[in-house]
Design an enzyme around this catalytic site. Structure first.
Site, PDB file in Angstrom:
ATOM      1  N   GLY A 146       0.664  -0.991   0.075  1.00 47.02           N
ATOM      2  CA  GLY A 146       0.011   0.142   0.024  1.00 47.02           C
ATOM      3  C   GLY A 146       0.940   1.226   0.032  1.00 47.02           C
ATOM      4  CE1 TYR A 184      -4.104 -12.494   2.723  1.00 43.00           C
ATOM      5  CE2 TYR A 184      -3.265 -14.417   1.388  1.00 43.00           C
ATOM      6  CZ  TYR A 184      -3.400 -12.957   1.592  1.00 43.00           C
ATOM      7  OH  TYR A 184      -2.967 -11.992   0.769  1.00 43.00           O
TER       8      TYR A 184
HETATM    9  N1  LIG Z   1       2.659  -9.398   0.736  1.00 44.64           N
HETATM   10  C1  LIG Z   1       2.399 -10.400  -0.180  1.00 44.64           C
HETATM   11  O1  LIG Z   1       2.990 -11.251  -0.931  1.00 44.64           O
HETATM   12  C2  LIG Z   1       0.865 -10.184  -0.776  1.00 44.64           C
HETATM   13  C3  LIG Z   1       0.525 -11.100  -1.757  1.00 44.64           C
HETATM   14  C4  LIG Z   1      -0.678 -10.968  -2.515  1.00 44.64           C
HETATM   15  C5  LIG Z   1      -1.556  -9.841  -2.133  1.00 44.64           C
HETATM   16  N2  LIG Z   1      -1.401  -9.316  -1.001  1.00 44.64           N
HETATM   17  C6  LIG Z   1      -2.156  -8.352  -0.576  1.00 44.64           C
HETATM   18  O2  LIG Z   1      -1.638  -7.043  -0.511  1.00 44.64           O
HETATM   19  C7  LIG Z   1      -2.316  -6.201   0.372  1.00 44.64           C
HETATM   20  C8  LIG Z   1      -1.314  -5.328   1.135  1.00 44.64           C
HETATM   21  O3  LIG Z   1      -0.450  -6.632   1.804  1.00 44.64           O
HETATM   22  P1  LIG Z   1       0.731  -6.327   2.304  1.00 44.64           P
HETATM   23  O4  LIG Z   1       1.747  -7.478   2.526  1.00 44.64           O
HETATM   24  O5  LIG Z   1       1.615  -4.878   2.134  1.00 44.64           O
HETATM   25  O6  LIG Z   1       0.397  -6.062   3.748  1.00 44.64           O
HETATM   26  P2  LIG Z   1       0.896  -5.333   5.363  1.00 44.64           P
HETATM   27  O7  LIG Z   1       2.372  -5.253   4.960  1.00 44.64           O
HETATM   28  O8  LIG Z   1       0.536  -6.037   6.539  1.00 44.64           O
HETATM   29  O9  LIG Z   1       0.179  -3.910   5.128  1.00 44.64           O
HETATM   30  C9  LIG Z   1       0.470  -3.078   6.039  1.00 44.64           C
HETATM   31  C10 LIG Z   1      -0.472  -1.722   5.886  1.00 44.64           C
HETATM   32  O10 LIG Z   1      -1.926  -2.030   6.147  1.00 44.64           O
HETATM   33  C11 LIG Z   1      -2.294  -1.320   7.340  1.00 44.64           C
HETATM   34  N3  LIG Z   1      -3.100  -2.439   7.955  1.00 44.64           N
HETATM   35  C12 LIG Z   1      -2.944  -3.737   8.365  1.00 44.64           C
HETATM   36  N4  LIG Z   1      -3.911  -4.105   9.213  1.00 44.64           N
HETATM   37  C13 LIG Z   1      -4.962  -3.328   9.131  1.00 44.64           C
HETATM   38  C14 LIG Z   1      -6.366  -3.173   9.667  1.00 44.64           C
HETATM   39  N5  LIG Z   1      -6.735  -4.229  10.224  1.00 44.64           N
HETATM   40  N6  LIG Z   1      -6.968  -1.898   9.523  1.00 44.64           N
HETATM   41  C15 LIG Z   1      -6.354  -0.934   8.916  1.00 44.64           C
HETATM   42  N7  LIG Z   1      -5.297  -1.045   8.316  1.00 44.64           N
HETATM   43  C16 LIG Z   1      -4.356  -2.125   8.363  1.00 44.64           C
HETATM   44  C17 LIG Z   1      -0.957  -1.209   8.091  1.00 44.64           C
HETATM   45  O11 LIG Z   1      -0.979  -0.159   8.873  1.00 44.64           O
HETATM   46  P3  LIG Z   1      -0.761  -0.423  10.266  1.00 44.64           P
HETATM   47  O12 LIG Z   1      -0.120  -1.700  10.553  1.00 44.64           O
HETATM   48  O13 LIG Z   1      -0.615   0.809  11.203  1.00 44.64           O
HETATM   49  O14 LIG Z   1      -2.319  -0.668  10.492  1.00 44.64           O
HETATM   50  C18 LIG Z   1       0.057  -0.765   6.751  1.00 44.64           C
HETATM   51  O15 LIG Z   1      -0.339   0.580   6.241  1.00 44.64           O
HETATM   52  C19 LIG Z   1      -3.168  -6.932   1.097  1.00 44.64           C
HETATM   53  O16 LIG Z   1      -4.406  -6.926   0.903  1.00 44.64           O
HETATM   54  C20 LIG Z   1      -2.510  -8.427   0.978  1.00 44.64           C
HETATM   55  O17 LIG Z   1      -3.550  -9.365   1.350  1.00 44.64           O
HETATM   56  C21 LIG Z   1      -0.160  -9.359  -0.465  1.00 44.64           C
END
Ligand SMILES: NC(=O)c1ccc[n+]([C@@H]2O[C@H](COP(=O)([O-])OP(=O)(O)OC[C@H]3O[C@@H](n4cnc5c(N)ncnc54)[C@H](OP(=O)(O)O)[C@@H]3O)[C@@H](O)[C@H]2O)c1
Length: 291
Positions: free
Chosen positions: A17, A164
């Site tokens: 994000g 998930y």
């Molecule tokens: N990483 C991967 O390999 C991957 C692969 C496929 C899809 N995705 C998808 O891509 C998206 C982003 O993933 P990411 O890996 O970047 O995730 P991440 O690192 O956990 O994302 C972090 C962001 O989300 C916020 N956040 C987390 N939980 C939250 C909640 N309950 N309410 C509000 N804000 C929340 C965090 O801020 P705070 O901690 O301050 O709340 C931070 O801004 C997700 O939908 C994930 O399922 C990820």
């Protein structure tokens, strides 16, 4: 549409994000990023302004894991922006252990399916006011997979990464339904897939999150998701940045785009009316309780 577009990115303070917010801020849009933690969020906004050269980046603090919190976040966003051109439902949840939301829903369903639906509906006045607004729902898992309508609450057992991924498949089907609901309002809804990235989410995955024999691959997972300073997250952000900015998506709705921004079909179950009804029934039950 003339003037500066406002783009809202949930979970825009970290991971994919954050990189999405950076790419979109570089196009000159006003960007509102949300996250739960104010300190982390303020640091992120400082970096986003510095690295994009765009002063119009703001933090909105809020959680997405309960209905009350989603509603509070929506109110705050509506107070900040009368017009929202793009809403990116990016924040997601991956849990190592079974967990239930304050509203009694399985936590993956609560954050990954219900929250994007509810936030989008709550922000509808601002989306409609923007004209030609678009919603992007960020999916996960590997590629579109089957949805079991009888397991939307992990009734058949919690299986970490599998639970998930299943919730993300439900998000895909929900997005098709939402696209139909919002079509008369001129608001499009599409799904983008970022692909793998080393982020807080993948870094927090423990051995217990891996189902069955996949546990043997845990050391490989740790290597695959080792901190790389945001490099893989920047790559993964490409589909969201494209989805938020490309003219190719004007008027396009109810589609799924992969990491190469190519349109792909979802799993056949995502189009199954019975599956879609089961997902909507769960969502609607929460709406009755929070009218
Ligand atoms: N990483 C991967 O390999 C991957 C692969 C496929 C899809 N995705 C998808 O891509 C998206 C982003 O993933 P990411 O890996 O970047 O995730 P991440 O690192 O956990 O994302 C972090 C962001 O989300 C916020 N956040 C987390 N939980 C939250 C909640 N309950 N309410 C509000 N804000 C929340 C965090 O801020 P705070 O901690 O301050 O709340 C931070 O801004 C997700 O939908 C994930 O399922 C990820």
């Amino acid at each position: 549409m003339s003037g500066q577009r406002t783009v809202v990115i949930t979970g825009g303070t970290g991971g994919i994000g954050f990189q999405s917010a950076l790419g979109i801020a570089k196009t000159g849009a006003r960007v509102l990023v949300t996250g739960r933690n104010r300190g982390r969020g303020e640091d992120a906004v400082r970096r986003l302004v510095e690295e994009s050269g765009n002063d119009s980046v703001e933090l909105v603090v809020g959680d997405l894991s309960s209905i009350a919190a989603v509603d509070a976040l929506a109110d705050e966003l509506l107070g900040r922006a009368a017009r929202i051109g793009v809403l990116v439902n990016n924040a997601g949840y991956l849990g190592n252990e079974p967990s239930t939301s304050a509203d009694g829903l399985e936590m993956h369903f609560a954050v990954n399916v219900l929250a994007p639906w509810r936030l989008t509906k709550a922000l509808l006045p601002a989306l409609k006011a923007a004209g030609q607004a678009r919603v992007l729902n960020v999916t996960g898992g590997d590629k579109p997979a089957a949805i079991d309508a009888d397991n939307l609450q992990a009734q058949k057992g919690f299986k970490g990464l599998t639970t998930y991924a299943h919730s993300k498949s439900a998000l895909e089907s929900m997005s098709l339904a939402l696209a139909e609901v919002l079509e008369p309002d001129g608001v499009t809804v599409n799904v983008v897939f970022p692909g793998r990235a080393s982020t807080a989410m993948t870094g927090s995955m423990s051995l217990s999150a891996l189902p069955g024999v996949m546990k043997l691959m845990y050391p490989l997972f740790r290597l695959m998701f080792a901190d790389d300073g945001g490099k893989s997250a920047a790559r993964a952000a490409r589909s969201t940045i494209w989805g938020a900015t490309t003219l190719e998506l004007d008027g396009v709705t109810g589609r799924y785009f992969d990491t190469d921004m190519k349109e792909q079909k979802l799993h056949s179950t995502a189009y199954d009316p019975a599956v879609r009804s089961a997902i909507l029934r769960l969502i609607e039950a929460t709406e009755v309780n929070h009218a």
